[in-house]
Scaffold this active site. Structure first.
Site, PDB file in Angstrom:
ATOM      1  CG  ASP A   1      -1.671   1.257   1.420  1.00  0.00           C
ATOM      2  OD1 ASP A   1      -2.343   1.662   0.460  1.00  0.00           O
ATOM      3  OD2 ASP A   1      -1.603   1.861   2.509  1.00  0.00           O
TER       4      ASP A   1
ATOM      5  CG  ASP B   1      -1.268   2.343   6.985  1.00  0.00           C
ATOM      6  OD1 ASP B   1      -1.667   2.239   5.805  1.00  0.00           O
ATOM      7  OD2 ASP B   1      -1.171   3.422   7.581  1.00  0.00           O
TER       8      ASP B   1
END
Length: 344
Positions: A30, A229
């Site tokens: 990500d 996250d």
């Protein structure tokens, strides 16, 4: 292996996760909060249709006050620096992967990316030059629309973590493919990817589509580690062979992951894979010696040597040999800690 990982800030939830980490072929990262610090800042405000920068920022901060997105927090922080009062808001609504909307001080307000404007039937062609210019610098352009009229563009930038580029280089050196997935504009995503050395990028991916990207890679035969996250990363973390969450991320991401990096450092992804490979290698060594002992010892205990005039194996010797087998396996496992993991 799990004990050593814990000392280095790598929380491994199961032995299966530790084993799988060493077998992955693709690491899917990500962007926000993983490759970057996840603490964006407002770097520019452009205004249109007779709106002032102060008015645009004030309205934007008022609606973003109800959002938990990192880009929204950056706008709120900027407004707080300038000590703007928050305006009353009603009918707040988050539109996944696009932005937010609501009624601010009696006016209909939209705040988000160009996809949000297109979705609401608002023309963005006049702003393509601005979007491209901002995106080419790895920054994000957020449109604010008041009463269906574009009032301004707030440009937000996020800095890359100091260890991201080095970590990605080390992953490649381990023979891994490193790819990035993000909801950002294609040019923004590629600008960040080029800076850290990533060739394959999945951009403008909606939160609910990240898991689909993981599934696509699985269908192609890859073993995948997903690193993220945020709340929107949770489905992808679950979908991957190994889900790795940054410790500074959301509770949902941490709960969904198989491995949690408590120090929030990208180099810990490399350490996790090295740790897994070293542990599996040690296990294979232990199995080899255990099998050798048994392959040699059991026939002797059965009296094979005695058939050819040799001695019988005294049970005490057999017991000692079995104990030595167990001790050698334990010593080899401890050697992993002292020798095999020093470079991790």
């Amino acid at each position: 292996g799990t004990g050593f990982g814990a000392k280095r800030g790598i929380l491994i939830k199961s032995s299966a996760a530790l084993e799988e980490a060493g077998h992955v072929g693709v690491v899917l990262l990500d962007k926000t909060g993983t490759i970057t610090n996840g603490k964006p800042k407002v770097v520019d405000i452009q205004v249109f249709n007779d709106y002032s920068k102060e008015e645009v920022l004030k309205v934007a901060a008022s609606i973003e006050k109800h959002s938990e997105h990192p880009l929204g927090k950056a706008i709120v922080e900027e407004a707080e620096k300038q000590e703007f009062d928050v305006l009353p808001i009603e009918q707040f609504q988050s539109i996944s992967g696009m932005g937010i909307q609501g009624i601010v001080d009696g006016k209909e307000v939209l705040l988000g990316n160009h996809l949000l404007l297109q979705n609401q039937g608002i023309a963005v062609d006049d702003f393509n030059t601005v979007i491209d210019e901002v995106a080419s610098q790895g920054q994000t352009a957020m449109f604010i629309v008041i009463q269906k009229q574009v009032a301004g563009i707030i440009v937000v930038a996020d800095t890359i973590k100091a260890t991201s580029k080095e970590a990605i280089q080390q992953m490649k050196a381990l023979g891994l493919q490193v790819r990035m997935v993000t909801g950002d504009h294609e040019k923004t995503a590629k600008a960040i990817a080029n800076e850290v050395g990533i060739e394959t990028v999945y951009s403008q991916v909606l939160p609910n589509e990240k898991a689909s990207v993981v599934q696509q890679l699985l269908d192609e035969g890859y073993q995948v580690a997903m690193v993220g996250d945020g709340i929107n990363d949770a489905p992808a973390l679950v979908q991957a062979d190994v889900g790795i969450a940054m410790g500074a991320g959301t509770d949902v991401a941490i709960e969904s992951a198989d491995i949690v990096l408590m120090n929030n450092d990208m180099l810990s992804v490399v350490r996790t894979i090295k740790l897994s490979r070293a542990t599996i290698k040690n296990i294979k060594e232990n199995l080899f010696w255990a099998f050798i002992y048994n392959i040699i010892g059991i026939p002797i205990a059965m009296g094979v040597l005695h058939l050819f005039g040799g001695p019988l194996l005294n049970p005490m010797v057999a017991g000692a040999a079995m104990s030595f087998s167990s001790v050698s396996v334990v010593l080899n496992a401890l050697r992993l800690k002292r020798v095999g993991l020093k470079k991790i």
